[in-house]
Scaffold this motif. Structure first.
Motif, PDB file in Angstrom:
ATOM      1  N   PRO A 265       2.624   8.971 -32.310  1.00 28.21           N
ATOM      2  CA  PRO A 265       3.620  10.042 -32.167  1.00 28.21           C
ATOM      3  C   PRO A 265       3.055  11.217 -31.362  1.00 28.21           C
ATOM      4  N   VAL A 266       3.863  11.698 -30.440  1.00 21.64           N
ATOM      5  CA  VAL A 266       3.461  12.847 -29.608  1.00 21.64           C
ATOM      6  C   VAL A 266       4.276  14.048 -30.058  1.00 21.64           C
ATOM      7  N   ALA A 338      -2.597  12.071 -27.746  1.00 25.74           N
ATOM      8  CA  ALA A 338      -1.602  11.030 -28.039  1.00 25.74           C
ATOM      9  C   ALA A 338      -1.085  10.396 -26.744  1.00 25.74           C
ATOM     10  N   ARG A 339      -0.913  11.243 -25.734  1.00 23.41           N
ATOM     11  CA  ARG A 339      -0.461  10.693 -24.440  1.00 23.41           C
ATOM     12  C   ARG A 339      -1.503   9.737 -23.869  1.00 23.41           C
ATOM     13  N   LEU A 340      -2.766  10.151 -23.972  1.00 21.83           N
ATOM     14  CA  LEU A 340      -3.829   9.281 -23.460  1.00 21.83           C
ATOM     15  C   LEU A 340      -3.930   8.005 -24.286  1.00 21.83           C
ATOM     16  N   GLU A 341      -3.734   8.173 -25.601  1.00 20.95           N
ATOM     17  CA  GLU A 341      -3.784   6.995 -26.480  1.00 20.95           C
ATOM     18  C   GLU A 341      -2.640   6.034 -26.140  1.00 20.95           C
ATOM     19  N   ASP A 345      -3.042   2.207 -24.885  1.00 25.52           N
ATOM     20  CA  ASP A 345      -2.335   1.092 -25.528  1.00 25.52           C
ATOM     21  C   ASP A 345      -1.434   0.369 -24.522  1.00 25.52           C
ATOM     22  N   ALA A 346      -0.750   1.174 -23.697  1.00 34.17           N
ATOM     23  CA  ALA A 346       0.134   0.563 -22.694  1.00 34.17           C
ATOM     24  C   ALA A 346      -0.686  -0.296 -21.732  1.00 34.17           C
ATOM     25  N   GLY A 347      -1.904   0.138 -21.446  1.00 34.47           N
ATOM     26  CA  GLY A 347      -2.784  -0.645 -20.579  1.00 34.47           C
ATOM     27  C   GLY A 347      -3.123  -1.989 -21.207  1.00 34.47           C
ATOM     28  N   LEU A 348      -3.375  -1.979 -22.508  1.00 40.86           N
ATOM     29  CA  LEU A 348      -3.691  -3.238 -23.192  1.00 40.86           C
ATOM     30  C   LEU A 348      -2.476  -4.154 -23.233  1.00 40.86           C
TER      31      LEU A 348
END
Lengths: 416, 239
Positions: A265-266, A338-341, A345-348
């Motif tokens: 959550p952001v 959170a944005r970086l997280e 995750d989106a990269g994975l």
């Protein structure tokens, strides 16, 4: 192989269906690259205009000031993230995250987040740019070019004659498919190469982008090849492949996005803005020490100059702006992390979807990804810190006002 | 001497059903062997096994003495195949079709070679530069036959070759097949046309429900008696 390719090239030249899809790919690539170039040129023009107007506006504001506090208060400073030389190929996060902010010496986090009403987000499917074309539409074109290579020959009762004549099926289907994939890749890439030359993109980046396009087409070729080996009618194969495309290009990214957002959550940008404004506004009514104490914890070098003697002093005013930022710092940090997280995750997850993978790879090359936009916000914070240190050194020790010293005002440098 | 085509105890199962059951025959060099049978007798499956498209469940097929499935590409390179109602490319002319298919086979032919083949199959000169989509079924079949001629392979496999041809064209085709056999080409044709098979073949085999149930050979200087074969065919089919 060369002889087979020459033979299939002659065959392809007579295949109107395939020629149509290849011509469409070229046209779409030209359109995507043109749109991209037009967009980045517009952004550059906007930045150039703003830079000019910003300097004039600041000079005008400063010319009428009588003290350091007023000079700090009335001067705006433009910050911006210029598009890279390859941004035309992937506009990416520049559609969802601000790439220009005019800031002033007030509390910063609210200024950064005031444009954010729905959270800057990672985009899994973006606008019609080259990245979108390569990631989402090129696979469809590839499917249309390859899905019925075998099935249409079976339907026409020509398959056995062809294979019996050529001897080894590989000598027929491999060059026939290779030529279509190669043709599609070249026709997609030519406009990109021309666009890259016009925009002055580095050959290394263009080379990597070309490798991504070819790699993506090879992955989809493999998928089409595996599916089209099924002994089914062309329409069944096409339906199956379109279904796979839908799953990999739309469904997986959409579900992943929802799952990643739920898991990370952001905080709303508006929350940061509101909390900061409340802190700043409340400070007017608080004992001055309540503001100055947390301020000097951050800037102990001004401890000796932090005593407020009068009802209103600029240093008190800027201190409570500073404290406003200190108050929202945990929230702003959470927002950033959170944005970086989410991006990590989106990269994975993008490993499950060739479409997302290609889109992200292009955004990374074009420096239009979430990391680039977070880095821009960090540069704004660094610049704002420079402004604070410059002005604090004049406001806190009560240096006599000398407009000439404003010539040393920190200048925003997007390349820093 | 090795027979160019040989089936040894050939059996073929598809989806649990016996398509061919212990079929053995050989075709000598320059011989025309016709396999006669009704629908579902296993005629086309026999051809497809020689071409390596179907793998025998028992027994083996040999082309020029070599097992087909040991080297399918080598077997195919010795065979010109004329499928039933051969569908060449409709968007290409007869010339373009032949050039493409010959290229597939690794052969080059001059325009005069192509014209010569077209003349042998009696395909009108004005039609040769037209796209095949405007052709009649018979004209397409003639184009496919021309392709088989130009392949110049030692073996020719024909699947219902006269299907779609008019009576005159059928007679011309039979003459052509006999001429090819006379020049040493080995020909295996499958058909349900008793009359045509007896007229052209040196030997006729009767195939019924995957079994080779009868065989008739032409006497020197005489053709196979159509009535005898027809009677045997009808009797077997009725059994």
């Amino acid at each position: 192989m060369l002889r087979s390719l020459t033979r299939e090239l002659r065959f392809l030249r007579r295949d109107r269906g395939a020629l149509f899809w290849l011509a469409l790919a070229f046209a779409l690539s030209v359109i995507a690259v043109s749109f991209g170039i037009a967009e980045v040129r517009e952004q550059r023009a906007t930045i150039a205009t703003l830079v000019e107007e910003d300097a004039a506006d600041r000079a005008n504001a400063l010319s009428t000031q009588q003290d350091w506090g007023g000079a700090a208060y009335y001067a705006f400073h433009l910050t911006y993230e210029p598009p890279s030389d390859f941004a035309f190929a992937a506009v990416g996060q520049r559609d969802t995250a601000p790439w220009k902010h005019r800031i002033k010496m007030l509390a910063l986090e609210g200024q950064i987040h005031e444009a954010d009403t729905r959270n800057a987000d990672f985009g899994l499917v973006g606008r019609f740019d080259f990245a979108f074309l390569t990631a989402s539409l090129a696979p469809l074109l590839l499917i249309l070019l390859l899905y019925d290579l075998r099935a249409s020959e079976r339907t026409a009762r020509r398959h056995d004659l062809l294979v019996a004549t050529v001897g080894s099926p590989r000598s027929l289907w491999l060059p026939r498919a290779t030529l279509r994939v190669l043709g599609l890749a070249i026709l997609l890439l030519i406009p990109l190469w021309v666009g890259a030359m016009i925009e002055g993109a580095s050959p290394g980046v263009v080379l990597q982008a070309s490798a991504i396009v070819i790699g993506a087409l090879l992955v989809w070729w493999l998928i089409v090849e595996l599916v089209s080996r099924i002994d089914a009618s062309p329409s069944v194969l096409l339906t199956s492949l379109i279904g796979l495309w839908l799953a990999l290009a739309i469904v997986v990214p959409a579900i992943s996005k929802a799952a990643i957002e739920a898991a990370n959550p952001v905080p709303d940008g508006g929350e940061i803005l509101l909390l900061q404004r409340e802190t700043v506004n409340d400070a007017w009514d608080l004992p001055k020490d309540d503001t100055m104490e947390p301020f000097v914890e951050q800037y102990p070098e001004w401890r000796e100059d932090s005593v407020i003697d009068e009802g209103f002093e600029w240093k008190w005013y800027y201190a409570f702006q500073q404290v406003g930022d200190q108050t929202v710092a945990p929230l702003a940090r959470q927002y950033r992390e959170a944005r970086l997280e989410r991006d990590r995750d989106a990269g994975l997850v993008s490993l499950l979807s060739p479409t997302s993978f290609v889109e992200r790879a292009f955004e990374k090359l074009a420096r239009t990804d979430a990391m680039a936009m977070v880095a821009y916000e960090d540069r704004i914070r660094d610049f704002h810190e420079d402004l604070r240190r410059f002005h604090y050194a004049l406001i806190f020790p009560k240096v006599e006002y000398d407009a000439a010293r404003l010539e040393d005002l920190p200048q925003y440098d997007p390349s820093r | 001497m090795t027979a160019p085509l040989e089936a040894r105890s050939l059996s073929l199962m598809r989806e649990g059903n016996a398509v061919l059951d212990d079929v053995s025959f050989s075709v000598a060099e320059g011989e025309i062997f016709a396999l006669l049978g009704g629908n579902g007798a296993g005629k086309s499956s026999t051809l497809l096994t020689f071409l390596g498209f179907l793998r025998p469940s028992a027994g083996e097929v040999l082309v020029e003495g070599r097992s087909v499935h040991a080297n399918v590409a080598a077997a195919r390179s010795s065979i010109a195949y004329l499928p039933e109602a051969a569908s060449l490319y409709g968007h290409m002319t007869a010339y373009e079709n032949l050039e493409y298919f010959l290229d597939l086979a690794g052969r080059k032919a001059t325009r005069s070679d192509l014209d010569s083949a077209f003349e042998r199959v009696a395909l009108a000169e004005e039609a040769r530069s037209r796209r095949l989509q405007s052709y009649s079924k018979g004209m397409r079949q003639k184009t496919a036959i021309a392709l088989a001629l130009l392949r110049e392979t030692p073996i020719l496999l024909l699947d219902e070759p006269t299907s779609g041809l008019d009576p005159v064209a059928i007679d011309e085709f039979h003459d052509l097949v006999k001429a090819l056999a006379s020049s040493g080409q080995t020909i295996l044709m499958v058909t349900h046309d008793v009359y045509g098979a007896c007229q052209v073949a040196d030997r006729v085999g009767l195939l019924r429900r995957g079994k080779l149930v009868g065989s008739f050979a032409a006497e020197p200087g005489r053709r196979i008696d159509t009535e005898t074969v027809h009677a045997a065919f009808a009797e077997r089919e009725a059994a």
